[in-house]
Design a protein around this motif. Structure first.
Motif, PDB file in Angstrom:
ATOM      1  N   SER A   1       0.814  -1.210   0.000  1.00 56.20           N
ATOM      2  CA  SER A   1       0.000   0.000   0.000  1.00 56.20           C
ATOM      3  C   SER A   1       0.853   1.268   0.000  1.00 56.20           C
TER       4      SER A   1
ATOM      5  N   LEU B   1      -5.317  -5.432  -2.566  1.00 55.42           N
ATOM      6  CA  LEU B   1      -5.454  -4.642  -1.338  1.00 55.42           C
ATOM      7  C   LEU B   1      -6.920  -4.465  -0.962  1.00 55.42           C
TER       8      LEU B   1
ATOM      9  N   LYS C   1      -3.894  -3.245  -6.472  1.00 49.98           N
ATOM     10  CA  LYS C   1      -5.007  -2.492  -5.885  1.00 49.98           C
ATOM     11  C   LYS C   1      -6.190  -3.420  -5.605  1.00 49.98           C
TER      12      LYS C   1
END
Length: 93
Positions: free
Chosen positions: A25, A63, A60
């Motif tokens: 992140s 995450l 992404k």
């Protein structure tokens, strides 16, 4: 599992409070090359930024699946759709 696959790192490799999800992140989107497995990149020159965008998109999605609150996690139906769009983007490279 996507994070482990694309970084080639295990969640227990980090010391202290840092986790695999935090490490990735903190690195997105500007330092994607620092966290991804370099063996995944095949393009050079003009194609490299496109491949990095694809890998960043996959990270992404990963995450989003790792959100602490189950209510904030992306459901699998949406994940499949997102990955299909990324696949189309990759094939266009």
């Amino acid at each position: 599992m996507l994070l482990e696959t694309f970084t080639r790192r295990k969640p227990n490799e980090f010391e202290g409070d840092l986790s695999l999800t935090q490490w990735v992140s903190y690195s997105l989107p500007d330092a994607i090359m620092d966290v991804m497995d370099a063996n995944l990149v095949t393009a050079t020159g003009n194609g490299l930024p496109k491949e990095l965008d694809v890998v960043a998109s996959i990270m992404k999605v990963a995450l989003d699946c790792c959100a602490e609150s189950p209510a904030r996690r992306t459901n699998m139906k949406d994940v499949v759709g997102m990955l299909q769009k990324i696949k189309i983007q990759l094939l266009a490279c």
